[in-house]
Design an enzyme around this catalytic site. Structure first.
Site, short mmCIF file in Angstrom:
data_model
loop_
_atom_site.label_atom_id
_atom_site.label_comp_id
_atom_site.label_asym_id
_atom_site.label_seq_id
_atom_site.Cartn_x
_atom_site.Cartn_y
_atom_site.Cartn_z
N CYS A 191 -14.46 -1.76 -5.11
CA CYS A 191 -14.57 -2.38 -6.43
C CYS A 191 -15.00 -1.29 -7.43
CB CYS A 191 -15.60 -3.50 -6.40
SG CYS A 191 -17.29 -2.91 -6.17
N ASP B 38 8.82 0.68 -1.08
CA ASP B 38 7.43 0.83 -0.71
C ASP B 38 6.93 2.19 -1.18
OD1 ASP B 38 5.12 -0.22 0.46
OD2 ASP B 38 5.52 0.69 2.41
N GLU B 39 5.63 2.32 -1.37
CA GLU B 39 5.02 3.57 -1.85
C GLU B 39 5.62 3.99 -3.19
OE1 GLU B 39 2.38 4.45 -0.35
OE2 GLU B 39 2.66 3.37 1.52
N ILE C 298 -1.74 12.29 2.14
CA ILE C 298 -1.32 11.11 2.89
C ILE C 298 -2.39 10.75 3.92
CG2 ILE C 298 0.45 10.15 4.43
CD1 ILE C 298 1.38 10.65 1.53
N GLY C 299 -2.72 9.50 4.00
CA GLY C 299 -3.70 9.03 4.98
C GLY C 299 -3.93 7.54 4.86
N LYS D 76 0.48 -4.80 0.86
CA LYS D 76 1.71 -4.52 0.11
C LYS D 76 2.91 -4.36 1.04
CE LYS D 76 -0.22 -0.97 -1.88
NZ LYS D 76 -1.57 -1.13 -1.33
#
Length: 197
Positions: free
Chosen positions: A178, A83-84, A168-169, A15
């Site tokens: 999946c 982003d994010e 966050i990581g 992304k």
């Protein structure tokens, strides 16, 4: 007329790389863009969009108090890239949708659809509702199927099923998996990155 776009995927689908490429494409043609990332994402530094491929760029940050308006955008902006985007508030997504449809430039948002429990992030839920164009970006699970879910793991690689929505990581904390692997009952079956079974 401009649109609000939402490009979503599980972790590690490219992304941020895609966003940085889109910004480059605009700028290569002499157009100005505004780039934002969540202030709370400090994986590569505060105000830095970074990809696993090593691309990085210093950008503006947004937090819950940030307002997105045509007046605040500035003149001559060809595109807004975020982003994010899962960390946007519902109100901010409404502002971005309004901006795109009231004379502003296109707005391209990139983010996760769901958290480690399979629940929607507030920003993602709003984007799935309001975005004019939705695109799922693809990545693969360690079992070689399409990954559409995210698992959180602890320091020993064991699945974490409870906790705060936002921790966050990167690869040390999360795995793109999946649905079959996501719903596996045995915590020891968490797919390790790069292993196919």
């Amino acid at each position: 007329m401009s649109k609000l776009y939402f490009r979503y995927a599980a972790m590690n689908a490219g992304k941020s790389t895609n966003l940085l490429q889109a910004a480059y494409n605009y700028e290569e043609r002499g157009m100005r863009v505004r780039l934002f990332t969540a202030a709370l994402d400090n994986r590569t530094g505060v105000g830095v969009i970074g990809s696993r491929l090593g691309l990085q760029r210093q950008v503006e940050t947004f937090g819950p108090e940030t307002e997105f308006s045509l007046e605040g955008l500035g003149e001559g902006i060809a595109c807004v890239l975020i982003d994010e985007a899962q960390f946007l508030t519902h109100e901010q997504v409404q502002q971005l949708h309004r901006l795109a449809h009231r004379g502003g430039p296109p707005v391209l948002c990139y983010g996760l659809r769901s958290d480690f429990r399979g629940a929607a992030f507030p920003g993602s839920a709003a984007l799935l509702t309001l975005a004019d164009d939705l695109e799922e970006m693809k990545t693969i699970c360690a079992c070689a199927r399409k990954a559409s879910m995210n698992l959180r793991v602890d320091g020993e690689g064991r699945r974490v099923k409870e906790g705060e929505q936002v921790v966050i990581g990167g690869n040390e904390r999360y795995r793109a998996v999946c649905p079959s692997c996501f719903y596996a009952e045995d915590d020891d079956e968490v797919p390790a990155p790069g292993l196919f079974g």
